[in-house]
Scaffold this motif. Structure first.
Motif, PDB file in Angstrom:
ATOM      1  N   SER A  90       5.755   2.002   8.737  1.00 32.82           N
ATOM      2  CA  SER A  90       5.672   1.362   7.425  1.00 32.82           C
ATOM      3  C   SER A  90       4.289   0.761   7.191  1.00 32.82           C
ATOM      4  O   SER A  90       3.767   0.800   6.063  1.00 32.82           O
ATOM      5  N   SER A  91       3.671   0.232   8.244  1.00 35.41           N
ATOM      6  CA  SER A  91       2.329  -0.347   8.103  1.00 35.41           C
ATOM      7  C   SER A  91       1.283   0.727   7.843  1.00 35.41           C
ATOM      8  O   SER A  91       0.363   0.532   7.035  1.00 35.41           O
ATOM      9  N   GLU A 140       1.546   1.732   4.315  1.00 35.90           N
ATOM     10  CA  GLU A 140       0.952   0.713   3.445  1.00 35.90           C
ATOM     11  C   GLU A 140      -0.562   0.826   3.421  1.00 35.90           C
ATOM     12  O   GLU A 140      -1.193   0.668   2.363  1.00 35.90           O
ATOM     13  N   HIS A 176      -2.636   1.759   0.115  1.00 41.07           N
ATOM     14  CA  HIS A 176      -2.991   0.388  -0.267  1.00 41.07           C
ATOM     15  C   HIS A 176      -3.830   0.306  -1.537  1.00 41.07           C
ATOM     16  O   HIS A 176      -3.569  -0.530  -2.408  1.00 41.07           O
ATOM     17  N   THR A 182      -1.725   0.827  -4.507  1.00 42.34           N
ATOM     18  CA  THR A 182      -0.819  -0.315  -4.669  1.00 42.34           C
ATOM     19  C   THR A 182      -1.562  -1.542  -5.163  1.00 42.34           C
ATOM     20  O   THR A 182      -1.062  -2.293  -6.000  1.00 42.34           O
ATOM     21  N   THR A 208      -3.394  -8.300   3.297  1.00 40.78           N
ATOM     22  CA  THR A 208      -2.434  -7.211   3.448  1.00 40.78           C
ATOM     23  C   THR A 208      -2.904  -6.214   4.500  1.00 40.78           C
ATOM     24  O   THR A 208      -2.129  -5.776   5.360  1.00 40.78           O
ATOM     25  N   SER A 263      -1.115  -5.544   8.167  1.00 45.31           N
ATOM     26  CA  SER A 263      -0.683  -4.199   8.547  1.00 45.31           C
ATOM     27  C   SER A 263      -1.293  -3.786   9.887  1.00 45.31           C
ATOM     28  O   SER A 263      -0.613  -3.200  10.738  1.00 45.31           O
ATOM     29  N   VAL A 291       2.636  -9.245   2.215  1.00 40.07           N
ATOM     30  CA  VAL A 291       2.684  -7.910   1.625  1.00 40.07           C
ATOM     31  C   VAL A 291       3.659  -7.875   0.449  1.00 40.07           C
ATOM     32  O   VAL A 291       4.798  -8.325   0.561  1.00 40.07           O
ATOM     33  N   ASP A 306      12.325  -2.514   4.742  1.00 48.26           N
ATOM     34  CA  ASP A 306      11.481  -3.578   5.285  1.00 48.26           C
ATOM     35  C   ASP A 306      12.294  -4.834   5.590  1.00 48.26           C
ATOM     36  O   ASP A 306      12.051  -5.517   6.587  1.00 48.26           O
TER      37      ASP A 306
END
Length: 244
Positions: free
Chosen positions: A17-18, A21, A25, A28, A42, A46, A89, A96
Motif C-alpha cells: 500500500s505504501s 501511495e 502520490h 493524489t 506523506t 510511506s 496520509v 488500510d
C-alpha cells in the motif's frame, strides 16, 4: 507457523500500500490539493512504513519465533507507523483500516501475551471483534440492497470499467440465477463470519479459508489486491491464536 504467515501478510500489505501511495502520490497530491509540508510528510511516512515492513519480514523469517522479544518490538514499530499513517496520509480506504487494526492487534498480542495469557486473549478478542464487525457490516449492507439480493449488483460490480472482469460479468449477467446464488453465498458468509470464527476448530478453518478465497477472487478478478493482505493476515492470526 500460521502466526508467522499472518505477520508476513500484514508486512507485505503495508509495504504494498505504501509503494502504491508513492507511485500515485503526485496525482493524489493535486486532487487533494496538499501543501508541500503535507506532501513531504506523506512521502516520509510511506518510506518509514516500507522500512518497518522490511524489518518485520526480516525478523519473522530469520528468527521464526513468534514469541521472541525482537519479534514483538518489530511488530510494535510497524503498528506505531501504521497509526501515524492514519493521521498523515489522506484518502485511506477499508483495506488500510483493517491493516491498522491487524497491525495493532498483532503487536498487542505479541507484547502482552508474555505478561499473562489473559492479556493476550484480550488482544485477540479486540482484533476478532473488529474483523467480525467489518464482515457483518459489509454483508448487512448487501442484504439491504435489492440489487445484491437478486444478484444483479454482483454482476454489475464485476462489469465495472475500472475494477471488473468482463468475461466473468458476462457469464453472471447471462445466468441471473447463478449470479443470485453467488451473491447470497457472499452475503451469508460475511454475515456468519463472526459466529463461525468464534466457534474455533474446523469451523473457523473452513470459514477463514472461504473468506480468504473470496478476497483472493476479488484480487484476481477486480484487481483489488491490497484488500487481500490485511484481511487474509487477520484471518490467519485469529484462527492460529484462537483461545480454545
Amino acid at each position: 507457523m500460521w502466526i508467522l504467515v499472518s505477520y508476513t501478510l500484514i508486512a507485505i500489505g503495508a509495504a504494498t500500500s505504501s509503494i502504491e501511495e508513492l507511485v500515485s502520490h503526485w496525482r493524489t497530491r493535486m486532487v487533494l490539493a496538499q501543501t508541500r509540508a503535507r506532501s513531504a510528510l506523506t512521502i516520509m511516512t510511506s518510506l518509514f512504513l516500507i522500512a518497518a515492513s522490511a524489518v518485520v519480514l526480516t525478523v519473522t523469517w530469520s528468527m521464526r519465533d513468534e514469541e521472541a522479544p525482537l519479534m514483538a518490538d518489530a511488530l510494535l514499530i510497524l503498528a506505531v507507523v501504521l497509526l501515524i499513517r492514519t493521521v498523515v496520509v489522506q484518502g485511506l480506504d477499508g483495506s488500510d483500516r483493517m491493516l491498522l487494526c491487524a497491525g495493532i492487534g498483532m503487536a498487542s498480542w505479541a507484547n502482552l501475551q508474555a505478561d499473562g495469557s489473559w492479556l493476550g486473549t484480550v488482544a485477540w478478542f479486540g482484533l476478532f471483534i473488529l474483523l467480525s464487525l467489518a464482515y457483518f457490516d459489509s454483508g448487512l449492507s448487501k442484504a439491504r440492497h435489492r440489487g445484491w439480493r437478486v444478484g444483479r449488483q454482483f454482476s454489475l460490480t464485476l462489469n465495472m470499467k475500472e475494477f471488473g472482469n468482463k468475461f466473468t460479468a458476462k457469464i453472471l449477467l447471462s445466468h441471473p440465477r447463478f449470479a443470485a446464488l453467488a451473491s447470497w453465498g457472499v452475503i451469508l458468509l460475511e454475515l456468519l463470519a463472526g459466529p463461525l470464527l468464534l466457534i474455533g476448530g474446523w469451523a473457523s478453518v473452513v470459514t477463514g479459508t472461504l473468506l480468504a478465497m473470496m478476497h483472493l477472487s476479488i484480487a484476481v478478478l477486480m484487481g483489488l489486491g491490497r484488500f487481500f493482505y490485511p484481511f487474509a493476515g487477520a484471518l490467519c492470526f485469529v484462527i492460529a491464536v484462537h483461545p480454545w
